[in-house]
Design an enzyme around this catalytic site. Structure first.
Site, PDB file in Angstrom:
ATOM      1  CB  ILE A 234      56.844  92.829  82.624  1.00 39.07           C
ATOM      2  CG1 ILE A 234      56.923  93.171  84.117  1.00 39.07           C
ATOM      3  CG2 ILE A 234      58.230  92.850  82.003  1.00 39.07           C
ATOM      4  CD1 ILE A 234      57.552  92.097  84.949  1.00 39.07           C
ATOM      5  CB  CYS A 235      57.658  93.276  77.865  1.00 32.03           C
ATOM      6  SG  CYS A 235      58.271  93.374  76.165  1.00 32.03           S
TER       7      CYS A 235
END
Length: 499
Positions: A234-235
């Site tokens: 994530i990210c």
């Protein structure tokens, strides 16, 4: 317009001017019209200036911030709601607001407080999905979540969270947790919880973090007895997961991966939104020097920058609520997570900056990690890529370009939400929808034009994708860990509590 002939009015969704006085009081109505006309003129001047994309984004950022700051709704007492609150409280609302302003200016981030966090406690009503820590190193804790089904998929899932915030964005309250959803769908799920580093860990860079992900994969294979893992990120954690995948491909060990899924992750940094446009080599080098001096980048500094990317929603909205009305900000779990920032080591900060400025991941062999050149085209496992259409930090068009870099088959899914709301997207919301397209044309605009809108959450789509790639089923394990990897503590672990 000054004579009152204009019919210019705020949009129906403009929350700044919802008080009836803005439209019923002739003077306030003219003031709002003048303000809206000036803002529209400024936007048209920028649009007609013929600027290059990077310069246009910079000017648009400046114009948006100036326009939002000059809104008459930001002025004490001129704002009808502020005036009424002052009358109703005999001025105490303004006194309370002034006190909150003084407290917010004392320490970073120097923006209005966005959340009343007094009702949240990590491990009590936040990050409560049952699990255990099965690996603790200097860099991370590895959490294994307890099965909630009689059988589980043979292939386990490992999620790599961001490095500037804590992992529990995907494990908020029950019913709003992606972790809970994945576990209830019969997956063996592991999630990394990064240590909150300090000056002692200044030298931890890409090599350190990728090596730690490999350590987590080692532990998962040992605990589950399987030789493949579905790797997700994530990210910034998605960037690390992608680099890890390319490293495994470079050493001919991609067989350890069943697939790759990325959420709100930008790999190709070409024209990567306003945040990318605001950074040039001079400002980047200055930022790296600052983090080298302290040994880390304080997450509160980034939180302040990200807030000014959406000044209306994330700054001036709370300016009015906190200072003009003297109210406390709302209690909201996403904003509580957002305020619970962590530090990033100086070396990792420098690595991310260099990677972004030189677009290293889009140029095969430019970046080396753990002694191997990183070439994303060699990552041939299937990939699932999710983004949010309203994301102001990782623009969805930039996320989409990952489909052109990876060597395997990619599925791109576009949620209706923003950066974090795209992750907190549980089933049951009648307004939720997402877009999918069975093809990945070179340009994001072509993908969008041919995309199909589906009702519901992309979590359900991810579940189907995982089911096709996580093998058969087997009886759920009786307990987390193994004889060689015993439990060292309960979820959510100890690192998540470090300040």
């Amino acid at each position: 317009m000054a004579g009152g002939a204009s019919d210019l009015a705020p949009g129906k969704r403009d929350r700044r001017f919802t008080d009836p006085a803005w439209s019923e009081n002739p003077l306030l109505r003219r003031l709002v019209q003048l303000y809206l006309a000036a803002g529209r003129t400024a936007e048209e001047l920028v649009a007609d200036a013929g600027l290059e994309a990077r310069d246009r984004r910079r000017v648009e950022f400046l114009v948006e911030n100036l326009t939002e700051a000059l809104a008459p709704s930001n002025v004490p007492l001129l704002n009808p709601s502020s005036a009424k609150a002052a009358i109703d409280t005999a001025g105490l609302s303004l006194v309370r607001g002034a006190g909150q302003l003084a407290r917010d200016l004392v320490s970073a981030p120097r923006i209005p407080e966005m959340v009343d966090g007094s009702g949240f406690a990590v491990g009590e009503n936040i990050a409560t999905t049952p699990g255990a820590v099965v690996l603790r190193t200097e860099v991370l804790e590895l959490i294994q979540y307890r099965p909630q089904t009689e059988t589980v998929s043979e292939v386990p899932v490992l999620v790599v969270p961001p490095t500037i915030n804590k992992f529990y964005a995907i494990d908020l309250a029950p019913g709003r947790s992606l972790v809970e959803h994945i576990v209830r769908e019969g997956r063996q799920l592991f999630v990394i919880s990064w240590r909150n580093p300090d000056a002692r860990h200044a030298d931890w860079g890409f090599d350190t973090y990728v090596r730690s992900i490999l350590d987590a994969l080692d532990a998962i294979e040992e605990i589950t007895g399987t030789d493949r893992t579905m790797l997700g990120g994530i990210c910034s954690g998605g960037i690390l997961a992608t680099i890890t995948s390319a490293h495994l491909a470079a050493i001919d060990r991609q067989d350890r991966l069943a697939g790759l899924f990325l959420a709100v992750t930008v790999i190709d940094t070409t024209d990567a939104g306003t945040a990318g446009a605001l950074v040039d080599r001079r400002t980047a080098e200055a930022a790296k020097r600052r983090s080298r001096r302290t040994g880390y980048l304080d997450g509160r500094s980034l939180a302040e920058v990200f807030a000014w990317l959406r000044p209306g929603d994330l700054v001036w909205n709370y300016w009015v609520n906190n200072y003009l009305l003297g109210k406390r900000p709302p209690a909201f779990d996403i904003l509580f997570w957002n305020s619970d920032t962590t530090r990033m080591t100086a070396a990792l900060h420098a690595d991310f900056v260099d990677m972004s400025l030189d677009n290293q991941l889009a140029d095969p062999g430019t970046l080396e990690v753990l002694g191997t050149p990183i070439d994303l085209s060699r990552v041939t496992v299937d990939a699932y890529i999710a983004a949010g259409v309203a994301d102001h930090i990782t623009p969805w068009e930039s996320c989409y370009r990952t489909t052109t870099l990876l060597g395997g088959e990619s599925r791109f899914v576009l949620s209706t939400s923003g950066h974090i709301a795209a992750l907190v997207n549980p089933p049951g919301n009648p307004k939720a929808s997402y877009r999918v397209n069975d093809t990945n044309p070179p340009e994001s605009s072509a993908w969008l034009a041919g995309a199909e809108v589906r009702q519901g959450t992309w979590w359900s789509d991810l579940t189907e994708w995982l089911s096709a790639r996580c093998g058969g089923t087997r009886p759920a394990p009786d307990h987390p860990g193994s004889d060689t990897r015993p439990v060292v503590g309960d979820a959510p672990g100890t690192y998540v509590h470090e300040k």
